[in-house]
Motif scaffolding. Structure first.
Motif, PDB file in Angstrom:
ATOM      1  N   ARG A 199      51.592  47.843  21.829  1.00 62.02           N
ATOM      2  CA  ARG A 199      51.243  47.051  23.012  1.00 62.02           C
ATOM      3  C   ARG A 199      49.773  47.227  23.370  1.00 62.02           C
ATOM      4  NH1 ARG A 199      53.778  43.262  23.765  1.00 62.02           N
ATOM      5  NH2 ARG A 199      55.652  43.804  24.924  1.00 62.02           N
ATOM      6  N   THR A 200      49.222  48.413  23.138  1.00 62.13           N
ATOM      7  CA  THR A 200      47.793  48.607  23.378  1.00 62.13           C
ATOM      8  C   THR A 200      46.971  47.714  22.461  1.00 62.13           C
ATOM      9  OG1 THR A 200      48.158  50.889  24.108  1.00 62.13           O
ATOM     10  CG2 THR A 200      45.921  50.293  23.437  1.00 62.13           C
ATOM     11  N   ARG A 201      47.385  47.562  21.204  1.00 59.42           N
ATOM     12  CA  ARG A 201      46.693  46.632  20.290  1.00 59.42           C
ATOM     13  C   ARG A 201      46.674  45.228  20.856  1.00 59.42           C
ATOM     14  NH1 ARG A 201      49.701  49.310  16.131  1.00 59.42           N
ATOM     15  NH2 ARG A 201      51.147  47.543  16.029  1.00 59.42           N
ATOM     16  N   GLN A 202      47.785  44.837  21.502  1.00 56.89           N
ATOM     17  CA  GLN A 202      47.873  43.471  22.025  1.00 56.89           C
ATOM     18  C   GLN A 202      47.126  43.299  23.340  1.00 56.89           C
ATOM     19  OE1 GLN A 202      52.225  43.432  22.007  1.00 56.89           O
ATOM     20  NE2 GLN A 202      52.193  41.846  20.426  1.00 56.89           N
ATOM     21  N   LEU A 203      47.234  44.283  24.232  1.00 60.98           N
ATOM     22  CA  LEU A 203      46.602  44.159  25.542  1.00 60.98           C
ATOM     23  C   LEU A 203      45.108  44.450  25.489  1.00 60.98           C
ATOM     24  CD1 LEU A 203      49.261  45.848  27.862  1.00 60.98           C
ATOM     25  CD2 LEU A 203      48.887  43.403  27.458  1.00 60.98           C
ATOM     26  N   GLN A 204      44.672  45.254  24.513  1.00 62.44           N
ATOM     27  CA  GLN A 204      43.261  45.610  24.395  1.00 62.44           C
ATOM     28  C   GLN A 204      42.691  45.051  23.103  1.00 62.44           C
ATOM     29  OE1 GLN A 204      43.484  47.688  28.061  1.00 62.44           O
ATOM     30  NE2 GLN A 204      41.784  46.899  26.901  1.00 62.44           N
ATOM     31  N   ARG A 205      42.862  45.788  22.003  1.00 57.58           N
ATOM     32  CA  ARG A 205      42.407  45.365  20.685  1.00 57.58           C
ATOM     33  C   ARG A 205      42.918  46.399  19.684  1.00 57.58           C
ATOM     34  NH1 ARG A 205      37.322  44.069  22.215  1.00 57.58           N
ATOM     35  NH2 ARG A 205      37.743  44.688  24.350  1.00 57.58           N
ATOM     36  N   ALA A 206      42.761  46.137  18.394  1.00 54.08           N
ATOM     37  CA  ALA A 206      43.266  47.045  17.365  1.00 54.08           C
ATOM     38  C   ALA A 206      42.371  48.262  17.174  1.00 54.08           C
ATOM     39  CB  ALA A 206      43.431  46.312  16.033  1.00 54.08           C
TER      40      ALA A 206
ATOM     41  N   ILE B  81      39.720  50.495  19.621  1.00 54.65           N
ATOM     42  CA  ILE B  81      39.367  50.535  21.040  1.00 54.65           C
ATOM     43  C   ILE B  81      38.087  51.337  21.275  1.00 54.65           C
ATOM     44  CG2 ILE B  81      41.692  50.114  21.850  1.00 54.65           C
ATOM     45  CD1 ILE B  81      42.065  53.090  22.260  1.00 54.65           C
ATOM     46  N   THR B  82      37.433  51.014  22.388  1.00 57.83           N
ATOM     47  CA  THR B  82      36.165  51.645  22.726  1.00 57.83           C
ATOM     48  C   THR B  82      36.029  51.685  24.250  1.00 57.83           C
ATOM     49  OG1 THR B  82      33.788  51.649  22.243  1.00 57.83           O
ATOM     50  CG2 THR B  82      34.840  49.491  22.583  1.00 57.83           C
ATOM     51  N   LYS B  83      34.832  51.939  24.729  1.00 56.96           N
ATOM     52  CA  LYS B  83      34.580  52.142  26.155  1.00 56.96           C
ATOM     53  C   LYS B  83      35.123  50.993  26.997  1.00 56.96           C
ATOM     54  CE  LYS B  83      30.916  53.509  29.367  1.00 56.96           C
ATOM     55  NZ  LYS B  83      29.482  53.866  29.508  1.00 56.96           N
ATOM     56  N   PHE B  84      35.822  51.344  28.074  1.00 58.01           N
ATOM     57  CA  PHE B  84      36.452  50.466  29.053  1.00 58.01           C
ATOM     58  C   PHE B  84      37.789  49.900  28.576  1.00 58.01           C
ATOM     59  CE2 PHE B  84      31.853  49.830  30.289  1.00 58.01           C
ATOM     60  CZ  PHE B  84      31.899  50.736  31.351  1.00 58.01           C
ATOM     61  N   ASP B  85      38.203  50.191  27.339  1.00 53.02           N
ATOM     62  CA  ASP B  85      39.575  49.873  26.932  1.00 53.02           C
ATOM     63  C   ASP B  85      40.503  50.948  27.474  1.00 53.02           C
ATOM     64  OD1 ASP B  85      39.073  47.512  25.495  1.00 53.02           O
ATOM     65  OD2 ASP B  85      38.544  48.641  23.693  1.00 53.02           O
ATOM     66  N   ARG B  86      41.806  50.630  27.466  1.00 53.14           N
ATOM     67  CA  ARG B  86      42.801  51.563  27.976  1.00 53.14           C
ATOM     68  C   ARG B  86      43.892  51.781  26.938  1.00 53.14           C
ATOM     69  NH1 ARG B  86      43.263  49.140  34.179  1.00 53.14           N
ATOM     70  NH2 ARG B  86      42.091  50.864  35.124  1.00 53.14           N
ATOM     71  N   ILE B  87      44.584  52.900  27.059  1.00 55.34           N
ATOM     72  CA  ILE B  87      45.811  53.114  26.291  1.00 55.34           C
ATOM     73  C   ILE B  87      46.983  52.967  27.250  1.00 55.34           C
ATOM     74  CG2 ILE B  87      47.203  54.867  25.125  1.00 55.34           C
ATOM     75  CD1 ILE B  87      44.722  55.818  23.717  1.00 55.34           C
ATOM     76  N   TRP B  88      47.940  52.124  26.862  1.00 54.86           N
ATOM     77  CA  TRP B  88      49.074  51.772  27.711  1.00 54.86           C
ATOM     78  C   TRP B  88      50.324  52.531  27.290  1.00 54.86           C
ATOM     79  CZ3 TRP B  88      48.677  48.248  31.807  1.00 54.86           C
ATOM     80  CH2 TRP B  88      47.412  47.667  31.946  1.00 54.86           C
TER      81      TRP B  88
ATOM     82  N   LEU C 116      43.922  51.757  15.933  1.00 57.79           N
ATOM     83  CA  LEU C 116      45.338  51.672  16.321  1.00 57.79           C
ATOM     84  C   LEU C 116      46.149  50.884  15.304  1.00 57.79           C
ATOM     85  CD1 LEU C 116      44.941  50.964  20.135  1.00 57.79           C
ATOM     86  CD2 LEU C 116      46.139  52.934  19.175  1.00 57.79           C
ATOM     87  N   LEU C 117      45.548  50.519  14.190  1.00 54.46           N
ATOM     88  CA  LEU C 117      46.252  49.742  13.171  1.00 54.46           C
ATOM     89  C   LEU C 117      47.227  50.599  12.372  1.00 54.46           C
ATOM     90  CD1 LEU C 117      43.562  47.411  11.551  1.00 54.46           C
ATOM     91  CD2 LEU C 117      45.604  46.694  12.786  1.00 54.46           C
ATOM     92  N   GLY C 118      46.755  51.739  11.941  1.00 55.45           N
ATOM     93  CA  GLY C 118      47.565  52.600  11.085  1.00 55.45           C
ATOM     94  C   GLY C 118      48.242  53.687  11.886  1.00 55.45           C
ATOM     95  N   THR C 119      48.768  54.672  11.193  1.00 48.64           N
ATOM     96  CA  THR C 119      49.377  55.797  11.880  1.00 48.64           C
ATOM     97  C   THR C 119      49.102  57.071  11.101  1.00 48.64           C
ATOM     98  OG1 THR C 119      51.386  56.561  12.979  1.00 48.64           O
ATOM     99  CG2 THR C 119      51.659  55.567  10.787  1.00 48.64           C
ATOM    100  N   ARG C 120      49.731  58.157  11.505  1.00 42.95           N
ATOM    101  CA  ARG C 120      49.467  59.488  10.962  1.00 42.95           C
ATOM    102  C   ARG C 120      49.964  59.628   9.530  1.00 42.95           C
ATOM    103  NH1 ARG C 120      53.546  58.331  13.867  1.00 42.95           N
ATOM    104  NH2 ARG C 120      55.592  59.343  13.672  1.00 42.95           N
ATOM    105  N   CYS C 121      49.282  60.441   8.731  1.00 43.48           N
ATOM    106  CA  CYS C 121      49.828  60.831   7.436  1.00 43.48           C
ATOM    107  C   CYS C 121      51.021  61.750   7.697  1.00 43.48           C
ATOM    108  CB  CYS C 121      48.769  61.521   6.578  1.00 43.48           C
ATOM    109  SG  CYS C 121      47.943  62.940   7.352  1.00 43.48           S
ATOM    110  N   ASP C 122      52.001  61.721   6.795  1.00 40.97           N
ATOM    111  CA  ASP C 122      53.199  62.533   7.019  1.00 40.97           C
ATOM    112  C   ASP C 122      53.734  63.064   5.699  1.00 40.97           C
ATOM    113  OD1 ASP C 122      55.690  60.893   6.039  1.00 40.97           O
ATOM    114  OD2 ASP C 122      54.456  59.432   7.111  1.00 40.97           O
ATOM    115  N   PRO C 123      54.507  64.147   5.734  1.00 38.87           N
ATOM    116  CA  PRO C 123      54.984  64.766   4.494  1.00 38.87           C
ATOM    117  C   PRO C 123      56.022  63.926   3.767  1.00 38.87           C
ATOM    118  CG  PRO C 123      55.967  65.846   6.384  1.00 38.87           C
ATOM    119  CD  PRO C 123      54.930  64.910   6.923  1.00 38.87           C
TER     120      PRO C 123
END
Length: 290
Positions: free
Chosen positions: A95-102, A104-111, A143-150
């Motif tokens: 939702r943050t990708r949609q409400l802000q951008r993929a 993010i930088t100054k003045f963007d928010r995390i929802w 915010l496009l990708g995610t964490r590496c995992d085992p």
């Protein structure tokens, strides 16, 4: 039948979540600009360093400013965020990708996730904001990708490796009463990513240098956790025929937490949750007693 319009002649599509001026997605840049870390108005409350290939969780109180720093060289970090008092409310990357951008930088928010849906933090500083868009379409703070995992590592390489970002985050939150099921999609700070011509995700080496920072203002009491990625600055492929152990590209990440002068906060208060406006019955009719 109408003639199809070639792609190069089509107008760009409108932003899906466009809104009226003064709406909930508007940010008071004057107010948040003043909250950017300033030695004259901010008092250092806590400072620590997260070693390479490890993770740590920490608290940030509502109204404090938190700064992440690449203190010795380029390094990617994977960030998770929760409501300190209710971990079911946590950052919602999609939702943050949609409400802000993929990216993010100054003045963007995390929802946060529904049914809460409110800003958890507002970004007040980003020393890499000028990176912009590179020749491959890469941008910073992903915010496009995610964490590496085992699990994906085992699938792709057949090998066990317990120092992936997911594992680092799991170990980091255990002392706070959370588990693997609470770890979620991340914000990749200091990381350059994009989509190639085949719409596939790519990563590039971090451009961060010693002293670069990513800074945010806590809108509510937060629990934050950061993994200092075992992939280092991502200049070395993690999988495939050219992959090798990138440990020589790994650096620690610093964390600083600041108290802000109350006068700067003025009448600011933590945002209400969306459930205070929408009573989340979802069309269900409650039984009526005679």
């Amino acid at each position: 039948m109408a003639e199809a319009v070639p792609a190069k002649r089509r107008k760009s599509s409108p932003w899906t979540y466009d809104h009226k001026e003064g709406g909930p997605l508007d940010v008071n840049r004057t107010f948040y600009g003043k909250l950017s870390m300033n030695p004259a108005t901010h008092q250092l409350a806590e400072k620590f360093e997260i070693p390479i290939r490890s993770g740590k969780a920490w608290k940030v109180k509502a109204g404090q400013v938190c700064r992440l720093l690449t203190i010795r060289g380029p390094q990617v970090g994977d960030l998770n965020i929760w409501n300190l008092h209710n971990p079911r409310e946590r950052m919602w990357a999609a939702r943050t990708r949609q409400l802000q951008r993929a990216h993010i930088t100054k003045f963007d928010r995390i929802w946060s996730t529904i049914p809460y849906l409110r800003p958890l933090l507002t970004i007040t500083g980003d020393s890499l904001a000028d990176y912009g868009v590179d020749e491959d379409g890469g941008r910073c703070h992903d915010l496009l990708g995610t964490r590496c995992d085992p699990y994906v590592n085992k699938m792709l390489t057949g090998e066990d490796f317990d120092f992936c970002c997911h594992s680092n985050l799991v170990r980091a939150v255990l002392p706070h009463g959370l588990t693997e099921f609470d770890v979620h999609d991340v914000l990749n700070v200091f990381q350059i990513t994009g989509l190639d011509k085949n719409d596939r995700y790519f990563m590039k080496a971090s451009p961060a240098t010693p002293g670069d920072y990513f800074e945010f203002f806590a809108e509510i009491d937060l629990l934050c956790a950061l993994s200092v990625c075992p992939g280092g600055d991502l200049s070395v492929p993690l999988w495939g025929p050219l992959s090798r152990d990138p440990i020589d590209t790994c650096n620690p990440i610093g964390v600083e937490i600041y108290d802000v002068e109350k006068e700067l906060l003025g009448n600011w208060k933590s945002p209400e949750t969306a459930v205070t406006a929408y009573k989340n019955l979802h069309g269900i009719t409650l039984p009526q007693w005679k």
